[in-house]
Design an enzyme around this catalytic site. Structure first.
Site, short mmCIF file in Angstrom:
data_model
loop_
_atom_site.label_atom_id
_atom_site.label_comp_id
_atom_site.label_asym_id
_atom_site.label_seq_id
_atom_site.Cartn_x
_atom_site.Cartn_y
_atom_site.Cartn_z
N GLY A 1 -26.99 -21.52 6.37
CA GLY A 1 -26.25 -21.69 5.13
C GLY A 1 -27.12 -22.28 4.04
O GLY A 1 -28.33 -22.00 3.96
N SER A 2 -26.52 -23.16 3.24
CA SER A 2 -27.21 -23.64 2.04
C SER A 2 -28.42 -24.49 2.32
O SER A 2 -29.25 -24.70 1.43
CB SER A 2 -26.23 -24.45 1.20
N THR A 3 -28.53 -25.03 3.56
CA THR A 3 -29.73 -25.83 3.81
C THR A 3 -30.98 -24.97 3.69
O THR A 3 -32.06 -25.49 3.43
CB THR A 3 -29.69 -26.45 5.24
N LYS B 1 -31.65 -23.09 1.31
CA LYS B 1 -32.09 -23.02 -0.09
C LYS B 1 -33.35 -23.83 -0.33
O LYS B 1 -34.08 -23.59 -1.30
CB LYS B 1 -30.95 -23.51 -1.00
#
Lengths: 541, 439
Positions: free
Chosen positions: A218-220, A222
């Site tokens: 997920g966003s980690t 990014k």
């Protein structure tokens, strides 16, 4: 009759030559194969006929030792694990019935004292019977491990904490775990039943998910996209400023990417990282960075490669590498990082591998994008086929906190001889260079910002410099549930990096961006507090 | 009395040369055995056995006793047979003592085996005394043949026959347990030799249906042993013995072919009909398929032999009692484990030496009965060793039978010493008849 007797003699000779041939087969040609046959208990009996070395945590807690059995038993020693399930996934177990796992397997020779340098430390060893077994001292601290287990409680998930500057694992916990004492006992029936029950448990307590299972990051993820952008030179803390938007429409077509809760976001790198802006990172990956730099950066952080780890069974994390052919249509041309690199050197030759030589470069340096650009937009925000182990995610934070240098993770600090002297100390080892120090510093500062004022606020610990990045990897919408992630680091102000951490809580209800910060961040905070509690005490002494 | 007339060199002196060779070999063998006994104990618990002195004295005493008995009763006999048999017996005893020390109350096994060795040596001497001329045995052929059949059938008699490990080959009368089939071997070997000498000319010249009757009867008897006593090894051994003797006596290879054909047919039928035969075949083809069942013993024997490798684990340092019945049928695996390929090959060579010596005696013998009897007795030892070693190392299907001189077991040991005595007697007669060969 003599002719027949001579023939009988020849016949007997032939029979005995056949015996001799078969003897050679069993005792020489196939001997090794037979000795290693899984049904053969002789090697095991040898192993269990003597005590082997202990396994200790970094703070001196006994994790594994050999205990003598009753005299009438078939085997003389069994292993016992005083900390039960707390270190089961790392220490593993040595079982007469089920074989050996974890460090008990990968460091079998050292524990049993079978390595040459253990047995012959001096020529005098030829003439005396010395205890050659080795004691393993781990990098893990029992107090931090306890804190991790307590903070996670009975939610499925993993916690990995390590020292960025050395790669030493400080804590590594997965719930559910198992009690290795059940598997190392003398009663074969009980052991086999316990093993079957564990194996058939749908929650897979035998599996160390911290490094043997991959999850959507997920966003980690990014953080990797941001690193790719800054490293490529196209993205800096101030430029570009991403347009405030609700949706990103990938090129040339594809499912629009939305922000959490259909919110609107945009801005510079610090800002989009602080609020974890999907639209901005999708655009950054697909239209500014391009697949080449994205793949290279992900692989520099350790994706798509076997992890050098001293506990057996670590699985590689994945980042997709295939984004299809180039699109000829000029309207989709973009100035991506490789395009700019080519433009700046004025090198338009075909030597540049994958770039379509037959497609023109526009005067502004723009080049065609790939047909699967929509997938790149998803992978840039950690979706699609991106999958990472919690250990891998902790290592991303560790590399950012360690000037871009990724150290090889390990759990064994040293091996001690029976007299307590270290005969082998594990030296920190650089695995790869993830980013340049400058890029790492920009990301580090941005992560501190996230923990100060962004989605990772729940992770902040007073008195420490803490940086973080949350993630919420959606698994389904009916009912909405997702993996809650947080990765980050913590250290004393103006001190070298101390601790990098990744926490995942699996399949939590809810799907908004706050989930990672709400669920995972407090766990990370508890572990950081535990890790620094003792360190600060020792500093006072 | 030509010897008395050539009085310059007394024949007794010349003829004692084989005995001097034998004495040297006996001394060497006794050293090997005593050292092995000490090593086995050192290997196990790092100390010499408490009874090493009595053992040394007992071994030397027994060995010298048997040597001087031969010197007195059959001075011209082959000098290799006795030392070779003593070596096999000694190594077997060392292994039994070593294995027994791992089993609860197993120390008795070694004690009993030493007792049986003593009885065997006595039987050896008594045989030499009561059989001064091998030829005389031919006169008792029918009596011995009958005795052989009775002995073979004895375990089937209700009340005294006992089932042990699935085979009904034991007889228990009061406190005495024995395997009559072992003694039947000698009786039948003598009967076969005597009968074939008498009838071989008839059979050789013209084959009529009734000439095939004897081989048919032997076959039926073998099948009977297999079916009713479930003793595959003895069944195979008796049949092979008869076919070999028939072939040698008549010099007709067709009997060998017929024997092989009957054996093949019997084997296939047995494999189809009997579970215990099928289990043996399956265990031979793939012991690991039914590891915890029928294949267990063979698989463990393979592991044991593999553990030994080329040079072995060292006496007392292996784990041979992992193999069930290691002290008896599977003693060869124990030897292979602790003495390696080197040791197991030495055992093969020892049996080849016995076979070679025996067949040489047979070739030099002048009269057909002695020839055939020597062939029969030699074949008994040579084939029996092949059958059990081949079974243990998975060359042929396992048929439970003892390894001559080596395995634990009183009946077998006494029988083997009687066979040895007969071979010594036959060898002495043949060599004494040709003094020039001796010189």
């Amino acid at each position: 009759m003599n002719r027949r007797i001579r023939q009988l003699g020849i016949g007997m000779l032939v029979l005995y030559v056949l015996l001799f041939g078969q003897l050679n087969r069993v005792q020489f040609v196939k001997a090794q194969e037979l000795r290693e046959d899984p049904l053969n208990v002789r090697p095991l009996l040898r192993e269990f006929g003597r005590a082997r070395g202990q396994i200790l945590s970094a703070d001196g807690v006994l994790l594994a030792h050999s205990v003598a059995t009753t005299p009438d038993s078939d085997i003389d020693f069994v292993r016992q694990y005083p900390t039960a399930e707390r270190f089961a996934h790392i220490v593993g177990f040595q079982s007469f019935n089920q074989g050996a796992f974890g460090l008990e397997r990968s460091f079998n020779d050292e524990l049993a004292g079978e390595r040459f340098e253990q047995q012959f430390q001096s020529p005098a060893d030829l003439f005396r019977d010395r205890d050659s077994t080795g004691t393993l001292v781990l990098t893990l601290r029992d107090d931090v491990q306890q804190a991790a287990a307590a903070a996670l409680g009975t939610r499925r998930g993993s916690v990995v904490a390590l020292k960025p500057s050395t790669g030493e694992i400080v804590a590594m916990w997965t719930y559910p775990s198992f009690d290795p004492n059940q598997l190392s006992g003398l009663n074969g029936t009980l052991v086999n039943d316990a093993y079957e029950a564990l194996r058939n448990d749908p929650d897979e307590p035998l599996l160390a998910k911290s490094f043997r299972e991959v999850f959507f990051p997920g966003s980690t993820f990014k953080l990797v996209t941001a690193a790719a952008g800054v490293q490529s030179g196209l993205v800096s803390p101030s430029t570009p400023v991403f347009t405030e938007s609700e949706e990103y429409h990938p090129l040339p077509s594809g499912t629009p990417i939305k922000n959490f809760a259909d919110s609107t976001c945009g801005g510079d790198l610090r800002e989009v990282l602080r609020v974890s802006c999907n639209t901005a990172f999708a655009e950054m990956g697909a239209e500014w960075i391009g697949p080449e730099i994205m793949v290279t950066t992900a692989e520099n952080f350790g994706f798509n490669d076997e992890l050098p780890f001293d506990v057996p069974g670590a699985v590689p994390s994945r980042f997709p590498t295939d984004y299809g052919e180039f699109l000829a249509d000029v309207q989709y041309y973009r100035v991506t990082a490789p395009a700019r690199a080519r433009g700046s050197t004025n090198d338009t030759s075909e030597s540049d591998g994958g770039v379509a030589a037959n497609l023109p470069t526009l005067p502004n340096g723009a080049t065609p994008i790939h047909e699967s650009s929509a997938i790149l937009a998803q992978t840039a925000i950690g979706q699609n086929d991106v999958a990472a182990t919690p250990l891998q995610m902790a290592m991303i934070a560790a590399a950012i906190d360690n000037e871009g240098v990724l150290m090889a993770p390990h759990v064994v600090a040293e091996i001690r001889a029976a007299d307590g002297t270290a005969y082998s100390t594990v030296q920190p080892d650089v695995w790869r260079l993830a980013t340049s120090p400058g890029v790492a510093e920009i990301l580090r500062e941005a992560m501190v910002n996230v923990a100060t004022s962004g989605t990772a606020r729940n992770m902040a610990v007073p008195g420490l410099v803490v940086g973080g990045k949350t993630g919420t990897a959606q698994l389904g919408t009916d009912p909405p549930n997702s993996h809650a992630w947080i990765v980050g680091f913590a250290g004393l102000p103006n001190n070298p990096p101390e601790l990098a951490i990744a926490v995942i809580v699996e399949a939590q209800p809810g799907a908004d961006e706050q989930t990672g910060g709400r669920v995972a961040a407090p766990i990370a905070k508890a572990v950081i507090e535990a890790a620094f509690r003792v360190e600060s005490e020792t500093q006072l002494e | 009395m030509t010897a008395a007339e050539q009085s310059t060199t007394p024949p007794a002196v010349t003829n004692l040369r084989p005995r001097r060779v034998e004495l040297g070999l006996v001394v060497m063998v006794s050293m090997v055995v005593v050292f092995a006994y000490g090593l086995a104990s050192l290997g196990r618990n790092a100390e010499l056995p408490a009874d090493i002195r009595p053992f040394l004295v007992g071994t030397l005493g027994l060995f010298f006793f048997i040597h001087f008995a031969v010197r007195r009763l059959a001075f011209a006999a082959d000098p290799v047979l006795v030392p070779t048999a003593l070596l096999l017996n000694g190594i077997g005893y060392v292994m039994i003592a070593r294995l027994g020390s791992d089993v609860d109350g197993g120390g008795d096994l070694a004690g009993l085996q030493s007792l049986w060795t003593g009885v065997g040596v006595m039987a050896f001497v008594i045989t030499l005394v009561i059989v001064p001329k091998a030829r005389a045995l031919a006169g008792y052929r029918y009596l011995l043949g009958l005795a052989g059949i009775v002995l073979l059938a004895l375990p089937l008699v209700p009340g005294i026959g006992v089932d042990i490990r699935g085979a009904r080959i034991w007889v228990s009368i009061g406190p005495v347990n024995f395997q009559p089939g072992e003694f039947a071997k000698i009786a039948l070997a003598i009967f076969f030799a005597g009968y074939l000498v008498e009838s071989r000319d008839l059979i050789r010249n013209r084959i009529e249906l009734r000439d095939l009757a004897p081989i048919g009867i032997a076959w039926v008897a073998s099948v009977g042993i297999m079916v009713f006593e479930r003793d595959l090894g003895s069944s195979l051994l008796f049949f092979a013995l008869f076919v070999v003797l028939m072939w040698v006596a008549t010099e007709r290879s067709s009997f060998l072919a017929l024997g092989l054909f009957l054996f093949g047919g019997g084997a296939i039928v047995a494999w189809r009909l009997f579970d215990h035969v099928q289990a043996r075949i399956d265990g031979w083809l793939d012991p690991f398929a039914d590891f915890s069942g029928d294949g267990y013993q063979i698989a463990q024997a393979s592991f044991s032999l593999a553990e030994g490798g080329l040079t072995g684990t060292g006496l007392g340092r292996g784990d041979p009692d992992r193999v069930p019945i290691a002290e008896s049928d599977f003693i060869f695996a124990a030897i292979g484990e602790e003495m390696g390929l080197a040791g197991s090959t030495a055992i093969l060579m020892a049996f080849l030496l016995i076979v070679g010596s025996g067949l040489r005696i047979a070739i030099r013998a002048t009269r057909p009965f002695e020839k055939l009897l020597t062939v029969g007795l030699t074949t008994l030892i040579g084939l029996q060793a092949f059958i059990i070693i081949g079974g243990v190392i998975r060359l042929v299907p396992l048929t439970g039978i003892t390894l001559p001189f080596v395995s634990y077991g009183g009946s077998a040991l006494v029988t083997n010493y009687i066979v040895l005595a007969l071979l010594i007697r036959l060898s002495h007669e043949q060599r004494a008849a040709e003094p020039e060969v001796v010189q």
